[in-house]
Design an enzyme around this catalytic site. Structure first.
Site, PDB file in Angstrom:
ATOM      1  N   LEU A  74      -1.583  -0.542  13.992  1.00  0.00           N
ATOM      2  CA  LEU A  74      -0.841  -1.089  15.380  1.00  0.00           C
ATOM      3  C   LEU A  74      -0.874  -0.103  16.192  1.00  0.00           C
ATOM      4  CD1 LEU A  74       2.575  -2.802  14.477  1.00  0.00           C
ATOM      5  CD2 LEU A  74      -0.314  -3.624  15.027  1.00  0.00           C
ATOM      6  N   LYS A 107      -2.963   6.170  -3.899  1.00  0.00           N
ATOM      7  CA  LYS A 107      -4.094   6.601  -3.566  1.00  0.00           C
ATOM      8  C   LYS A 107      -3.691   8.153  -3.920  1.00  0.00           C
ATOM      9  CE  LYS A 107      -4.001   5.158   0.841  1.00  0.00           C
ATOM     10  NZ  LYS A 107      -2.906   4.595   1.356  1.00  0.00           N
ATOM     11  N   TYR A 156       3.017   9.599  -0.151  1.00  0.00           N
ATOM     12  CA  TYR A 156       4.122   9.640   0.451  1.00  0.00           C
ATOM     13  C   TYR A 156       5.072   9.267  -0.098  1.00  0.00           C
ATOM     14  CZ  TYR A 156       0.069   6.729   2.480  1.00  0.00           C
ATOM     15  OH  TYR A 156      -1.146   6.462   3.481  1.00  0.00           O
ATOM     16  N   HIS A 178      -7.233   9.450  -1.160  1.00  0.00           N
ATOM     17  CA  HIS A 178      -7.197   9.401  -0.239  1.00  0.00           C
ATOM     18  C   HIS A 178      -8.113  10.056   1.196  1.00  0.00           C
ATOM     19  CE1 HIS A 178      -2.764   9.166   1.319  1.00  0.00           C
ATOM     20  NE2 HIS A 178      -3.629   9.036   2.534  1.00  0.00           N
ATOM     21  N   ARG A 232      10.974  -6.822  12.099  1.00  0.00           N
ATOM     22  CA  ARG A 232       9.479  -6.196  12.215  1.00  0.00           C
ATOM     23  C   ARG A 232       8.829  -6.730  11.617  1.00  0.00           C
ATOM     24  NH1 ARG A 232      10.563  -1.043  16.194  1.00  0.00           N
ATOM     25  NH2 ARG A 232      11.739  -1.752  17.904  1.00  0.00           N
ATOM     26  N   LYS A 269       3.179  -1.618   9.515  1.00  0.00           N
ATOM     27  CA  LYS A 269       4.898  -0.884   8.498  1.00  0.00           C
ATOM     28  C   LYS A 269       5.522  -0.708   9.419  1.00  0.00           C
ATOM     29  CE  LYS A 269       6.983   2.849   8.203  1.00  0.00           C
ATOM     30  NZ  LYS A 269       7.025   4.358   9.522  1.00  0.00           N
ATOM     31  N   SER A 270       6.924  -1.309   8.870  1.00  0.00           N
ATOM     32  CA  SER A 270       8.147  -1.022  10.151  1.00  0.00           C
ATOM     33  C   SER A 270       8.619  -0.827   8.579  1.00  0.00           C
ATOM     34  CB  SER A 270       8.446  -2.043  10.478  1.00  0.00           C
ATOM     35  OG  SER A 270       9.585  -2.314  10.769  1.00  0.00           O
ATOM     36  N   VAL A 271      10.191  -1.002   8.785  1.00  0.00           N
ATOM     37  CA  VAL A 271      11.506  -0.261   8.292  1.00  0.00           C
ATOM     38  C   VAL A 271      12.543  -1.301   8.817  1.00  0.00           C
ATOM     39  CG1 VAL A 271      10.443   1.683   7.323  1.00  0.00           C
ATOM     40  CG2 VAL A 271      12.472   1.289   9.309  1.00  0.00           C
ATOM     41  N   ASP A 300       1.005  -1.412   0.195  1.00  0.00           N
ATOM     42  CA  ASP A 300       0.125  -0.043  -0.081  1.00  0.00           C
ATOM     43  C   ASP A 300       0.917   1.173   0.201  1.00  0.00           C
ATOM     44  OD1 ASP A 300      -2.890   1.091   1.000  1.00  0.00           O
ATOM     45  OD2 ASP A 300      -1.190   2.188   1.880  1.00  0.00           O
ATOM     46  N   ASN A 346       5.507  -9.367  11.725  1.00  0.00           N
ATOM     47  CA  ASN A 346       4.229  -9.011  11.880  1.00  0.00           C
ATOM     48  C   ASN A 346       3.951  -9.521  10.488  1.00  0.00           C
ATOM     49  OD1 ASN A 346       4.853  -6.710  13.421  1.00  0.00           O
ATOM     50  ND2 ASN A 346       4.968  -5.419  12.456  1.00  0.00           N
TER      51      ASN A 346
END
Length: 280
Positions: A191, A76, A51, A109, A237, A231-233, A46, A241
């Protein structure tokens, strides 16, 4: 890796229920982060024009070597690009940035009700859908009054409403309005921007099950029938997740998370939000 669950949208298109979110993923990191998610097993990514990382998402998709049809791709429309003709041009910019011929899901959006353009914008999305440029169209951050107003004139019912949903902010009225109209609810910030992971109820259930608080919350999202977009970088994780398919919450554990709603937003109120999403 256990095959992840899919949901069927109101037009028959199937969407992976666990997606990978890219909100606030820096452009310079996007390709690496999304490649990691695809390697782990995510098949739903997504992004959004607002972004400013669509190009990185597209680069990751190409670098992965995965067949295009195996990855469900959402983007979006920026708020400042609402309006029929402007939305059509903005979509072409997004499609070019992503480097794909067809986008799986395209969303408005935010409703930006002060501008009064979301119905006109929806007609543009309906055209993209009719032309085959997108497989499904939907909305994001639309509250019940926006949904009701849009549906008065829409020829195509939105396939999804992507809204803020996490244990401390569950938006039950908005969820109900979407599902009553035949839409799937997508949970962004599932989260609670990690803040909800410290809630005592979440921690207690995680300890009972021997899993992480994030896994508990994502499992709760899935069992309630929503698409979840964590979302994580961080590679670890990103991996944990995704690892939420080997256990279930029982009725009491689900009720514990249901009882954590404080009705406090972490993101802007869609009734008043009208930022353009353009960079300064």
């Amino acid at each position: 890796m256990t095959t992840q669950p899919m949901l069927e949208l109101n037009n028959g298109v199937r969407i992976p229920q666990l997606g990978f979110g890219t909100f606030r993923v820096d452009e310079a990191q996007t390709q690496r982060v999304v490649e990691t998610a695809l390697e782990v097993g995510y098949r739903h990514v997504d992004t959004a024009a607002g972004y400013y990382n669509e190009a990185g998402v597209g680069a990751a998709l190409r670098a992965s070597g995965l067949p295009r049809e195996e990855v469900f791709l959402t983007t979006k429309l920026r708020n400042g690009d609402q309006g029929h003709d402007r939305a059509l041009r903005a979509f072409e910019d997004s499609r070019a940035a992503l480097g794909v011929d067809v986008v799986d899901l395209y969303l408005i959006h935010w409703p930006v009700p002060a501008k009064g353009l979301y119905k006109e914008t929806w007609r543009a999305l309906e055209k993209l859908y009719a032309d085959g440029a997108v497989r499904a169209i939907g909305i994001s951050n639309f509250l019940p009054e926006h949904v009701e107003d849009l549906l008065r004139d829409a020829e195509v019912t939105p396939a999804v409403d992507q809204i803020e949903v996490h244990p401390s902010f569950q938006q039950r009225d908005a969820q109900r309005a979407a599902t009553d109209a035949g839409m799937v609810v997508e949970a962004y910030a599932p989260l609670g921007q990690a803040e909800d992971l410290a809630l005592p109820g979440v921690v207690a259930v995680a300890e009972e099950l021997g899993v992480t608080p994030a896994q508990v919350v994502l499992r709760w999202q899935l069992q309630q029938g929503r698409v979840a977009l964590p979302k994580s970088v961080t590679p670890e994780r990103i991996t944990t997740n995704f690892d939420v398919l080997g256990f279930e919450l029982d009725e009491a554990q689900m009720a514990t998370l249901d009882g954590l709603d404080s009705d406090v937003r972490m993101f802007p109120d869609p009734r008043t939000a009208q930022f353009t999403q353009f960079r300064d």
